[in-house]
Write a protein that holds these residues in place. Structure first.
Motif, PDB file in Angstrom:
ATOM      1  N   VAL A 173      38.661 -41.904 -11.595  1.00 50.70           N
ATOM      2  CA  VAL A 173      37.244 -42.164 -11.821  1.00 50.70           C
ATOM      3  C   VAL A 173      36.502 -40.868 -11.472  1.00 50.70           C
ATOM      4  CG1 VAL A 173      35.231 -43.475 -11.075  1.00 50.70           C
ATOM      5  CG2 VAL A 173      37.454 -44.617 -11.299  1.00 50.70           C
ATOM      6  N   VAL A 174      35.828 -40.295 -12.483  1.00 51.26           N
ATOM      7  CA  VAL A 174      35.119 -39.032 -12.259  1.00 51.26           C
ATOM      8  C   VAL A 174      33.609 -39.183 -12.302  1.00 51.26           C
ATOM      9  CG1 VAL A 174      37.000 -37.516 -12.978  1.00 51.26           C
ATOM     10  CG2 VAL A 174      35.391 -38.362 -14.697  1.00 51.26           C
ATOM     11  N   ASN A 175      33.130 -40.307 -12.882  1.00 52.97           N
ATOM     12  CA  ASN A 175      31.693 -40.506 -12.962  1.00 52.97           C
ATOM     13  C   ASN A 175      31.421 -41.985 -13.229  1.00 52.97           C
ATOM     14  OD1 ASN A 175      28.942 -40.630 -14.345  1.00 52.97           O
ATOM     15  ND2 ASN A 175      29.028 -38.480 -13.740  1.00 52.97           N
ATOM     16  N   ILE A 176      30.342 -42.470 -12.649  1.00 51.82           N
ATOM     17  CA  ILE A 176      29.847 -43.819 -12.924  1.00 51.82           C
ATOM     18  C   ILE A 176      28.380 -43.636 -13.305  1.00 51.82           C
ATOM     19  CG2 ILE A 176      29.467 -46.137 -12.002  1.00 51.82           C
ATOM     20  CD1 ILE A 176      31.802 -45.492 -10.027  1.00 51.82           C
TER      21      ILE A 176
ATOM     22  N   ILE B  25      29.901 -49.112 -17.237  1.00 50.76           N
ATOM     23  CA  ILE B  25      30.780 -48.059 -17.759  1.00 50.76           C
ATOM     24  C   ILE B  25      31.346 -47.240 -16.606  1.00 50.76           C
ATOM     25  CG2 ILE B  25      30.821 -45.887 -19.042  1.00 50.76           C
ATOM     26  CD1 ILE B  25      28.808 -47.145 -20.958  1.00 50.76           C
ATOM     27  N   ILE B  26      32.650 -46.986 -16.683  1.00 55.00           N
ATOM     28  CA  ILE B  26      33.349 -46.134 -15.724  1.00 55.00           C
ATOM     29  C   ILE B  26      33.957 -44.985 -16.529  1.00 55.00           C
ATOM     30  CG2 ILE B  26      35.169 -46.015 -13.973  1.00 55.00           C
ATOM     31  CD1 ILE B  26      32.896 -48.006 -13.270  1.00 55.00           C
ATOM     32  N   VAL B  27      33.664 -43.756 -16.128  1.00 56.07           N
ATOM     33  CA  VAL B  27      34.176 -42.580 -16.839  1.00 56.07           C
ATOM     34  C   VAL B  27      35.400 -42.062 -16.088  1.00 56.07           C
ATOM     35  CG1 VAL B  27      33.651 -40.243 -17.643  1.00 56.07           C
ATOM     36  CG2 VAL B  27      31.894 -42.020 -17.729  1.00 56.07           C
ATOM     37  N   VAL B  28      36.491 -41.883 -16.840  1.00 54.73           N
ATOM     38  CA  VAL B  28      37.754 -41.464 -16.235  1.00 54.73           C
ATOM     39  C   VAL B  28      38.344 -40.278 -16.998  1.00 54.73           C
ATOM     40  CG1 VAL B  28      38.263 -43.808 -15.440  1.00 54.73           C
ATOM     41  CG2 VAL B  28      39.187 -43.028 -17.622  1.00 54.73           C
TER      42      VAL B  28
ATOM     43  N   GLU C 234      33.039 -34.566  -2.761  1.00 49.76           N
ATOM     44  CA  GLU C 234      32.500 -35.780  -2.156  1.00 49.76           C
ATOM     45  C   GLU C 234      31.552 -36.509  -3.091  1.00 49.76           C
ATOM     46  OE1 GLU C 234      31.070 -35.311   1.801  1.00 49.76           O
ATOM     47  OE2 GLU C 234      32.828 -34.175   2.422  1.00 49.76           O
ATOM     48  N   ALA C 235      31.417 -36.015  -4.319  1.00 51.11           N
ATOM     49  CA  ALA C 235      30.511 -36.643  -5.274  1.00 51.11           C
ATOM     50  C   ALA C 235      31.134 -36.615  -6.661  1.00 51.11           C
ATOM     51  CB  ALA C 235      29.173 -35.895  -5.280  1.00 51.11           C
ATOM     52  N   ALA C 236      30.654 -37.509  -7.490  1.00 48.64           N
ATOM     53  CA  ALA C 236      31.128 -37.594  -8.868  1.00 48.64           C
ATOM     54  C   ALA C 236      30.868 -36.279  -9.601  1.00 48.64           C
ATOM     55  CB  ALA C 236      30.414 -38.736  -9.577  1.00 48.64           C
TER      56      ALA C 236
END
Length: 120
Positions: free
Chosen positions: A35-38, A67-70, A87-89
């Motif tokens: 998971v790289v971004n939500i 949506i979950i970005v992977v 520590e953050a997307a």
């Protein structure tokens, strides 16, 4: 009774956060995805270049699913070897700029198989 109230008031951990390792439940042979971004969008809010939304492309999931970005773990490790120190997307703009392949998924299509380094 006070103990019960305290437990009810505690917020649950989010289902997915940056760094969680997930699998696509519909893949014949699941691979490790990170998971790289939500982005905080629902399926009907993510539009592809062809004009279709993620809701159009995944009709069996509710339009209001998150949506979950992977990105595949091995790909992320090639592009950002120290991704586990973050520590953050990773902002979507950075993924595009760095040419890191990514894909949006309905949250209900993913299952967490390993917790992020950011979870307690």
């Amino acid at each position: 009774m006070a103990l019960e109230l305290e437990l009810d008031d505690e917020e649950e951990d989010p289902e997915f956060i940056y760094g969680d390792i997930v699998h696509d439940t519909e893949a014949d042979e699941p691979i490790a995805l990170v998971v790289v971004n939500i982005p905080g969008l629902e399926l009907d809010e993510w539009e592809f270049e062809d004009g279709d939304t993620l809701a159009d492309k995944t009709p069996k999931y509710p339009d209001d699913d998150e949506i979950i970005v992977v990105t595949p773990l091995d790909v992320l490790e090639q592009h950002i070897p120290r991704w586990g120190d973050r520590e953050a997307a990773i902002p979507l703009e950075d993924l595009v700029e760095e040419k890191i392949p990514f894909a949006p998924f309905p949250s209900l299509q993913l299952v967490r198989v390993e917790d992020s380094h950011l979870r307690d």
